[in-house]
Design a protein around this motif. Structure first.
Motif: not given
Length: 396
Positions: A107-113, A115-116, A118-132
């Protein structure tokens, strides 16, 4: 002696906050001042964010849904002045959720732009180990963010699910708030081969309702909105930790963290508060190479870590190989000098076998001559410009 709240008071304050009570009702119910409640919320919320960062990692899930929920700090975006602080205005919450375990992965709190996003999807990707399979709404920055973050994974099955709401009023008053159904949902594949029949964002949208019911700051049309961004982020972090570790899901009968294998018991609020108060900030997770789920089928990894070659069902069936044709004769050779073509022996028909009709002979293939085309002759016709009377010849 320092003025410190006892653990029982802290647990009571947090228990009221995570169940949707505001600051003033919590102060009246627990007999704790508002400044003490805000200070405790800020400290426990920061600890819950660090706790989520350390525990929610290496998640193995089969479907991920992402969405954003609208909120604001101090004033709505339409009333923001040029001299206001950047923290004032809209503050969206990006939520990434596993559909099966109902775990909030990121999850991430910020403006709907962009930059936020890309940061949210990057954090989501870093916490996964399989291709969903990944599903989202029609927010356009998701396409670039997913392509950038999942590029090292080599593959991702991503589709966008858009709900087409209409501004036209319904004639029937009984269905005034019901959206149109023809067509209402549009599913568009973006990357990979997503299952379009299962493409949905219903689970994460239901999570948005849980957020609005459990966080007073997200209640619409009231004065319980956040006045400062740090307290807003702390309230979101506290809710996410409570939802993942303390609140049993009604359908699963266990907490989302237990269903995902991150813990083996239901946390109490006292355990959550005690862990959050001593939790220290850790570095964010590092993206690991993603693997293909076991039930995917035949797969082969491409060299250089560029992805996976998968067998996808639903494609066209492979056609039978064509029979080898007779080689063309050499220039100047007669047909008598050509070697005979071997004919396979046909066994004698059995009396007990059923009669099989022979297939009709194949038509000989014709070679088209690209240079044999010639224009067809055209017949010249004289047009009359002034409408000659009938029966008279036309001049010219």
């Amino acid at each position: 002696m320092a003025n410190v709240l006892p653990m029982a008071k802290r647990v009571a304050v947090v228990a009221h906050l995570v169940e949707g009570a505001g600051i003033r009702p919590t102060s009246r119910l627990t007999e704790v001042s508002k400044p003490a409640i805000l200070a405790l919320l800020l400290r426990v919320g920061e600890g819950c964010a660090a706790l989520h960062n350390r525990l929610v990692r290496d998640v193995d899930c089969r479907t991920v849904q992402v969405d954003e929920i609208w909120s604001y700090v101090q004033k709505k975006q339409a009333r923001v002045q040029p001299g206001d602080s950047p923290e004032v205005g809209e503050a969206y919450v990006f939520v990434g959720m596993a559909s099966a375990s109902k775990l909030v992965i990121s999850y991430r709190v910020g403006k709907r732009d962009e930059e936020n996003t890309k940061a949210f999807i990057a954090d989501l990707r870093a916490r996964l180990v399989t291709i969903p399979p990944l599903y989202s709404d029609g927010w356009q920055p998701y396409i670039a963010a997913v392509g950038e973050s999942f590029a090292l994974a080599g593959s991702v099955d991503y589709a966008q699910v858009v709900k087409n709401y209409s501004r036209k009023a319904r004639r029937d008053d009984d269905h005034r708030y019901e959206p149109p159904r023809d067509p209402f949902i549009t599913r568009t594949p973006v990357f990979g081969v997503p299952d379009m029949k299962r493409a949905s964002t219903s689970h994460v949208e239901r999570q948005n309702l849980t957020i609005r019911m459990h966080i007073r700051r997200f209640t619409r049309l009231c004065n319980g909105f956040s006045k400062r961004l740090p307290h807003h982020k702390a309230a979101v972090a506290l809710h996410m930790a409570f939802y993942n570790f303390c609140r049993p899901h009604e359908a699963l009968r266990v907490t989302p963290a237990m269903e995902a294998g991150l813990t083996d018991h239901v946390w109490s609020i006292e355990e959550l508060v005690a862990a959050a108060l001593v939790e220290e900030e850790t570095s964010p997770p590092v993206p690991r190479p993603l693997t293909v789920p076991a039930q995917t089928g035949p797969v082969r990894q491409l060299p250089g870590g560029k992805g996976w070659l998968r067998l996808v069902s639903g494609g066209p069936s492979p056609s039978a190989p064509a029979a080898p044709s007779t080689p063309p004769p050499a220039p100047g050779a007669s047909p008598a000098t050509l070697p005979p073509v071997p004919v396979p022996a046909v066994p004698a028909p059995d009396a007990t076998a059923s009669v099989v009709r022979a297939a009709p002979p194949a038509e000989p293939s014709r070679q088209l001559d690209l240079f044999a085309w010639k224009p067809k002759p055209r017949t010249l016709v004289q047009l009359s410009l002034f409408g000659d009377p009938p029966g008279e010849p036309t001049n010219g």
